[in-house]
Design a protein around this motif. Structure first.
Motif, PDB file in Angstrom:
ATOM      1  N   PRO A 233      -3.529  -8.866 -10.355  1.00  0.00           N
ATOM      2  CA  PRO A 233      -4.697  -8.479  -9.554  1.00  0.00           C
ATOM      3  C   PRO A 233      -4.908  -9.424  -8.368  1.00  0.00           C
ATOM      4  N   VAL A 234      -5.286  -8.841  -7.240  1.00  0.00           N
ATOM      5  CA  VAL A 234      -5.526  -9.614  -6.017  1.00  0.00           C
ATOM      6  C   VAL A 234      -6.919  -9.295  -5.487  1.00  0.00           C
ATOM      7  N   LEU A 235      -7.656 -10.334  -5.190  1.00  0.00           N
ATOM      8  CA  LEU A 235      -8.939 -10.193  -4.517  1.00  0.00           C
ATOM      9  C   LEU A 235      -8.788 -10.659  -3.079  1.00  0.00           C
ATOM     10  N   LEU A 236      -9.087  -9.778  -2.147  1.00  0.00           N
ATOM     11  CA  LEU A 236      -9.067 -10.092  -0.720  1.00  0.00           C
ATOM     12  C   LEU A 236     -10.512 -10.256  -0.255  1.00  0.00           C
ATOM     13  N   VAL A 237     -10.790 -11.347   0.433  1.00  0.00           N
ATOM     14  CA  VAL A 237     -12.137 -11.612   0.955  1.00  0.00           C
ATOM     15  C   VAL A 237     -12.001 -11.893   2.449  1.00  0.00           C
ATOM     16  N   HIS A 238     -12.809 -11.230   3.262  1.00  0.00           N
ATOM     17  CA  HIS A 238     -12.660 -11.425   4.709  1.00  0.00           C
ATOM     18  C   HIS A 238     -14.002 -11.261   5.414  1.00  0.00           C
ATOM     19  N   GLY A 239     -14.185 -12.059   6.454  1.00  0.00           N
ATOM     20  CA  GLY A 239     -15.374 -11.966   7.292  1.00  0.00           C
ATOM     21  C   GLY A 239     -15.186 -10.953   8.403  1.00  0.00           C
ATOM     22  N   GLY A 240     -16.189 -10.122   8.597  1.00  0.00           N
ATOM     23  CA  GLY A 240     -16.101  -9.095   9.631  1.00  0.00           C
ATOM     24  C   GLY A 240     -16.136  -9.639  11.040  1.00  0.00           C
ATOM     25  N   ARG A 241     -16.556 -10.906  11.208  1.00  0.00           N
ATOM     26  CA  ARG A 241     -16.639 -11.502  12.547  1.00  0.00           C
ATOM     27  C   ARG A 241     -15.530 -12.532  12.776  1.00  0.00           C
ATOM     28  N   ASP A 242     -14.529 -12.520  11.937  1.00  0.00           N
ATOM     29  CA  ASP A 242     -13.432 -13.494  12.022  1.00  0.00           C
ATOM     30  C   ASP A 242     -12.652 -13.305  13.322  1.00  0.00           C
ATOM     31  N   ARG A 243     -12.581 -14.380  14.130  1.00  0.00           N
ATOM     32  CA  ARG A 243     -11.856 -14.339  15.401  1.00  0.00           C
ATOM     33  C   ARG A 243     -10.517 -15.081  15.320  1.00  0.00           C
ATOM     34  N   VAL A 244     -10.242 -15.699  14.180  1.00  0.00           N
ATOM     35  CA  VAL A 244      -8.968 -16.395  13.983  1.00  0.00           C
ATOM     36  C   VAL A 244      -7.959 -15.443  13.347  1.00  0.00           C
ATOM     37  N   VAL A 245      -8.322 -14.878  12.205  1.00  0.00           N
ATOM     38  CA  VAL A 245      -7.533 -13.838  11.531  1.00  0.00           C
ATOM     39  C   VAL A 245      -8.465 -12.654  11.318  1.00  0.00           C
ATOM     40  N   PRO A 246      -8.389 -11.643  12.139  1.00  0.00           N
ATOM     41  CA  PRO A 246      -9.327 -10.523  12.028  1.00  0.00           C
ATOM     42  C   PRO A 246      -9.243  -9.825  10.671  1.00  0.00           C
ATOM     43  N   ALA A 247     -10.345  -9.174  10.298  1.00  0.00           N
ATOM     44  CA  ALA A 247     -10.428  -8.509   9.005  1.00  0.00           C
ATOM     45  C   ALA A 247      -9.395  -7.404   8.838  1.00  0.00           C
ATOM     46  N   SER A 248      -8.834  -6.933   9.931  1.00  0.00           N
ATOM     47  CA  SER A 248      -7.788  -5.907   9.839  1.00  0.00           C
ATOM     48  C   SER A 248      -6.593  -6.394   9.025  1.00  0.00           C
ATOM     49  N   HIS A 249      -6.394  -7.715   8.955  1.00  0.00           N
ATOM     50  CA  HIS A 249      -5.277  -8.252   8.169  1.00  0.00           C
ATOM     51  C   HIS A 249      -5.487  -7.993   6.677  1.00  0.00           C
ATOM     52  N   SER A 250      -6.690  -8.228   6.182  1.00  0.00           N
ATOM     53  CA  SER A 250      -6.938  -7.944   4.768  1.00  0.00           C
ATOM     54  C   SER A 250      -6.933  -6.445   4.502  1.00  0.00           C
ATOM     55  N   ARG A 251      -7.389  -5.662   5.474  1.00  0.00           N
ATOM     56  CA  ARG A 251      -7.319  -4.205   5.283  1.00  0.00           C
ATOM     57  C   ARG A 251      -5.863  -3.753   5.183  1.00  0.00           C
ATOM     58  N   ARG A 252      -5.001  -4.362   5.978  1.00  0.00           N
ATOM     59  CA  ARG A 252      -3.580  -4.039   5.900  1.00  0.00           C
ATOM     60  C   ARG A 252      -2.992  -4.469   4.554  1.00  0.00           C
ATOM     61  N   LEU A 253      -3.354  -5.649   4.079  1.00  0.00           N
ATOM     62  CA  LEU A 253      -2.877  -6.104   2.778  1.00  0.00           C
ATOM     63  C   LEU A 253      -3.345  -5.173   1.667  1.00  0.00           C
ATOM     64  N   LEU A 254      -4.547  -4.649   1.798  1.00  0.00           N
ATOM     65  CA  LEU A 254      -5.065  -3.721   0.794  1.00  0.00           C
ATOM     66  C   LEU A 254      -4.153  -2.499   0.666  1.00  0.00           C
ATOM     67  N   GLU A 255      -3.557  -2.088   1.776  1.00  0.00           N
ATOM     68  CA  GLU A 255      -2.637  -0.952   1.763  1.00  0.00           C
ATOM     69  C   GLU A 255      -1.298  -1.307   1.122  1.00  0.00           C
ATOM     70  N   LEU A 256      -0.899  -2.574   1.230  1.00  0.00           N
ATOM     71  CA  LEU A 256       0.436  -2.982   0.816  1.00  0.00           C
ATOM     72  C   LEU A 256       0.513  -3.478  -0.625  1.00  0.00           C
ATOM     73  N   LEU A 257      -0.589  -3.971  -1.160  1.00  0.00           N
ATOM     74  CA  LEU A 257      -0.588  -4.588  -2.488  1.00  0.00           C
ATOM     75  C   LEU A 257      -0.831  -3.534  -3.571  1.00  0.00           C
ATOM     76  N   PRO A 258      -0.111  -3.611  -4.676  1.00  0.00           N
ATOM     77  CA  PRO A 258      -0.264  -2.600  -5.731  1.00  0.00           C
ATOM     78  C   PRO A 258      -1.612  -2.623  -6.435  1.00  0.00           C
ATOM     79  N   ASP A 259      -2.232  -3.804  -6.590  1.00  0.00           N
ATOM     80  CA  ASP A 259      -3.464  -3.934  -7.363  1.00  0.00           C
ATOM     81  C   ASP A 259      -4.389  -4.895  -6.643  1.00  0.00           C
ATOM     82  N   ALA A 260      -5.147  -4.377  -5.684  1.00  0.00           N
ATOM     83  CA  ALA A 260      -5.985  -5.245  -4.859  1.00  0.00           C
ATOM     84  C   ALA A 260      -7.334  -4.596  -4.592  1.00  0.00           C
ATOM     85  N   GLN A 261      -8.305  -5.444  -4.340  1.00  0.00           N
ATOM     86  CA  GLN A 261      -9.614  -4.989  -3.883  1.00  0.00           C
ATOM     87  C   GLN A 261     -10.061  -5.891  -2.748  1.00  0.00           C
ATOM     88  N   LEU A 262     -10.887  -5.365  -1.872  1.00  0.00           N
ATOM     89  CA  LEU A 262     -11.325  -6.096  -0.686  1.00  0.00           C
ATOM     90  C   LEU A 262     -12.834  -6.248  -0.695  1.00  0.00           C
TER      91      LEU A 262
END
Length: 289
Positions: A233-262
């Motif tokens: 299991p993977v838990l992804l946590v991301h800030g919507g105002r992140d200017r270093v690594v935008p939240a789109s990165h965790s959204r992309r990981l959510l698509e790629l990981l077999p067992d994840a939540q964001l």
């Protein structure tokens, strides 16, 4: 056993008991590793630091873990905190190093938790150390640069874009001091609960610039494993105002990981999202770590 270059950070941990060791690896390198003192039967969290950090234990991480009966193990990636350089390393190479760290501290299984650039390295360990992994938490972590618009929303993509062309190209980049990486919530966090992070990051970037270069190249090149290989299991946590690594990165990981939540926190930036760490540790405890 303290490395002189990280002693200002370890001083922040003065009220905490910890162990630091230097590991000799078969390839001739050394790794600097740290563990908080706790019940040896306690669940273990391996903390994967961001870019740049020394790998020393951070007070808010250890404190949040201790309150939940967890022990923290951390280490400096190559070229950080007394660990030997390893030019050309990819993200996957972290797995062998972490296996050595786990063996040194006699840890059979652990959860891998990474912040920012530590996120990909935490995922690598889960994918490649299946016999040792219980779960992963990635906070403000990067996704592979596999075709999605990874730069959208970044305050600056100059360094990572250069890193995609190789180590020499990345080393030639001079960061623009005027880039506004952090939002107001980040600055407030760095002045209070997460002051230890800022106290570590500045000296780490100045002392070990090769670590920053090698990290960026590892992020921007093929990682050496697929997120699809992460079977815990993977838990992804991301800030919507992140200017270093935008939240789109965790959204992309959510698509790629077999067992994840964001868990997306709309008002947080790259640092203030770390306020969610205690709740993320609760999630690990609920899984039975």
């Amino acid at each position: 056993m303290r490395d002189a270059r990280v002693s200002p950070v370890l001083a922040i941990l003065g009220r905490m008991s910890s162990t630091s060791v230097t590991l000799d690896l078969p390839d001739g390198r050394v790794l600097r590793a740290h563990a908080s003192s706790a019940d040896q039967d306690a669940g273990v969290v391996v903390w994967h630091h961001g870019t740049p950090q020394s790998g020393a234990l951070l007070a808010p991480v250890v404190d949040a873990a201790a309150r939940r009966g967890l022990r923290v193990v951390s280490y400096g990636r190559p070229s950080y905190g007394g660990s030997s350089p390893r030019p050309g390393r990819d993200v996957a190479s972290a797995a062998a190093d972490v296996r050595a760290v786990l063996d040194a501290f006699d840890v059979p299984r652990a959860a891998f938790v990474g912040a920012s650039g530590g996120g990909p390295h935490a995922l690598a360990c889960a994918a490649l150390l299946r016999d040792r992994a219980t779960a992963v938490v990635s906070i403000a972590g990067l996704a592979p640069f596999d075709g999605f618009d990874w730069a959208a929303g970044m305050a600056s993509d100059a360094a990572l874009r250069a890193a995609g062309a190789g180590r020499a190209a990345r080393a030639a980049v001079v960061e623009d001091d005027d880039v506004e990486w952090f939002v107001d919530a980040d600055l407030a966090a760095l002045e209070a609960a997460w002051a230890a992070l800022g106290a570590d990051a500045g000296p780490a970037g100045a002392a070990w610039p090769d670590g920053v270069v090698d990290d960026d190249v590892a992020y921007a090149q093929p990682w050496g494993f697929s997120p699809a290989d992460v079977r815990v299991p993977v838990l992804l946590v991301h800030g919507g105002r992140d200017r270093v690594v935008p939240a789109s990165h965790s959204r992309r990981l959510l698509e790629l990981l077999p067992d994840a939540q964001l868990w997306e926190r709309p008002h947080d930036g790259h640092v203030s999202v770390l306020h969610a760490l205690p709740v993320a540790f609760d999630w690990l405890v609920d899984l039975g770590l």
